[in-house]
Design an enzyme around this catalytic site. Structure first.
Site, PDB file in Angstrom:
ATOM      1  N   LYS A  22       0.838  -1.207   0.000  1.00 43.13           N
ATOM      2  CA  LYS A  22       0.000   0.000   0.000  1.00 43.13           C
ATOM      3  C   LYS A  22       0.873   1.258   0.000  1.00 43.13           C
ATOM      4  CE  LYS A  22      -1.836   1.606   4.005  1.00 43.13           C
ATOM      5  NZ  LYS A  22      -1.510   3.032   4.227  1.00 43.13           N
ATOM      6  N   CYS A 138      -4.893  12.878  12.793  1.00 45.00           N
ATOM      7  CA  CYS A 138      -5.578  11.599  12.677  1.00 45.00           C
ATOM      8  C   CYS A 138      -5.413  10.888  14.005  1.00 45.00           C
ATOM      9  CB  CYS A 138      -5.032  10.768  11.528  1.00 45.00           C
ATOM     10  SG  CYS A 138      -3.432  10.084  11.837  1.00 45.00           S
TER      11      CYS A 138
END
Ligand code: UD1
Length: 438
Positions: A22, A138
């Protein structure tokens, strides 16, 4: 929202294939913005983050073609049954950015995936202008992008932060000597991509040495970029006028690899992971061997055999080649059931122990003091309902659920879908009793 139900206590056994990385794929897809010619990527993992990036690029005018050529992950295994059918297809992606017409990354997309900031450098270099939403914080920390901005400014960009957006302009970027205050992976990648089309030479000092940076550099070189030193902490980029198309195979996912190794280790299992390499995982494999696991590296595969009970092993996260922060949560899970006490020190992100409280709900003995966790191994964990808070935290809960007696229900598994391709089918292929609950 989907949940994952795991009936624990089965040692993982068998063989599965590891997917493309990823964290390599995300910057690589952005690199296609740098040229008018098509760029083809193979071994692209089927993940929600990849889907988000492709949608982001498509709304900029990039033509996206995804081919269904992939053999489902985990097919070499026996006993996976119907679970394999869940693995989505489509590992070859061709991007054609000749029609790039909208150099904007809107908040709605950036907020779901911080890596969207990776379009900033390529857009600015190719289109002379970019408007990219600031990602914001986040779950694992503040995660500012000041170093990306500082580097591009040093290359001559005019940058203003207005209404939550980074608005950058530069007729043509100029090569410069850049020094980042800390080692930043996507920061290095953004600046390296931007520098490819800049006038003159750029030197990035204190560059990230992660294998994903090297994978990106290899692709850029195949596209005609002049880069040397990637993989070291000084990268030199000699800007060129244009880049051309290329075909690039995305490297294996070292964090997915490490996660399955940990799952096998924690359950006392024996697995073989194919399509991957221990070359990117020295620090992790070293620690797994400290726990008492036998790890054998083959050319394109890794085998692991776990002892009946693991020995606790302390870790300290740091930039590559040291122990990766993206493997910290998984090692907390294996230490939770190991013999002895481990000290886990997190030096990259300030708030990356949220899995600890969930592991405690399963019976783990963990004490947190600032950026340090003290994990005293217990003989067993008991299944419970737990909540996933971020991608790697979720992975640690899966590992704990595989070990725990009884059933563990993991809520909010959309985090896992961001980063683990075909998780249930791969686990099922290794004999785990795992089911997605809608
Ligand atoms: C990348 C990875 C992520 C991994 C992380 C650390 C991708 C898509 N994501 O994230 O999985 O956990 O590396 O290995 O590759 N920082 C600043 N200012 C900046 C940039 C970074 O202060 O401009 C700080 C961050 O808050 C953090 C540290 O530097 O504390 C390292 O972050 P960085 O390497 O940039 O992480 P990402 O590239 O976002």
């Amino acid at each position: 929202m989907d949940k994952l139900l795991i009936a624990g206590g089965v040692p993982l056994a068998g063989e599965i294939a590891i997917s493309g990385a990823k964290n390599a794929a995300l910057p690589l897809l952005c690199a296609a913005l740098l040229t008018r010619e098509p760029v083809t990527f193979t071994n692209v993992p089927h993940l929600n983050d990849i889907g988000t990036m492709l949608r982001l690029l498509a709304q900029m005018g990039v033509k996206v073609n995804r081919e269904n050529s992939k053999i489902p992950a985990g097919t070499q295994s026996v006993g996976a049954g119907d679970a394999l059918k869940e693995v989505p297809l489509g590992d070859t992606v061709t991007l054609d950015a000749s029609g790039l017409n909208n150099a904007v990354a809107p908040y709605e997309m950036v907020k779901t995936m911080r890596a969207s900031i990776l379009v900033l450098g390529p857009l600015l270099a190719r289109a002379g202008e970019a408007r990219v939403s600031l990602p914001g914080g986040c779950a694992i920390g503040a995660r500012p992008v000041d170093q990306h901005i500082k580097g591009l400014t040093a290359m001559g960009a005019e940058i203003a932060v207005e209404q939550g957006y980074v608005h950058a302009k530069a007729a043509r970027l100029k090569g410069a000597r850049l020094f980042t205050d800390m080692v930043t992976v996507t920061g290095t990648e953004n600046l390296m991509m931007a520098a490819c089309l800049a006038q003159g030479e750029t030197v990035i000092e204190n560059a990230a040495r992660e294998p994903e940076v090297v994978d990106l550099a290899n692709c850029l070189v195949a596209m005609g970029a002049r880069i040397s030193g990637a993989g070291g902490d000084v990268i030199r980029i000699h800007g060129v006028e244009v880049l051309h198309g290329a075909t690039h195979r995305i490297m294996p996912d070292r964090i997915e690899t490490g996660t399955y190794l940990c799952a096998a280790a924690a359950t006392g299992g024996e697995v073989r992971l194919t399509g991957t390499s221990s070359a990117y995982l020295d620090a992790v494999i070293d620690k797994l061997m400290d726990t008492g696991c036998e790890v054998i590296s083959e050319r394109d595969a890794i085998r692991l055999k776990a002892p009946p009970r693991l020995t606790a092993t302390s870790i300290r996260t740091a930039p590559y080649p040291a122990f990766p922060t993206d493997m910290q949560a998984q090692f907390m899970a294996i230490n939770a059931v190991a013999e002895g006490t481990a000290v886990i020190r997190e030096t990259i992100f300030e708030n990356r122990f949220m899995h600890a409280v969930e592991l405690i709900r399963l019976g783990a003995d963990i004490r947190i003091d600032g950026n340090t966790a003290f994990v005293k191994g217990v003989p067993k964990l008991d299944g419970a309902t737990v909540m996933a808070t971020d991608l790697r935290a979720s992975a640690s809960l899966v590992i704990a659920g595989l070990v725990a007696q009884g059933e563990t229900l993991i809520e909010r598994i959309y985090h896992l879908d961001r980063g683990y391709e075909g998780l249930e089918s791969k686990l099922a292929a290794l004999g785990a009793r795992v089911r997605r609950v809608k």
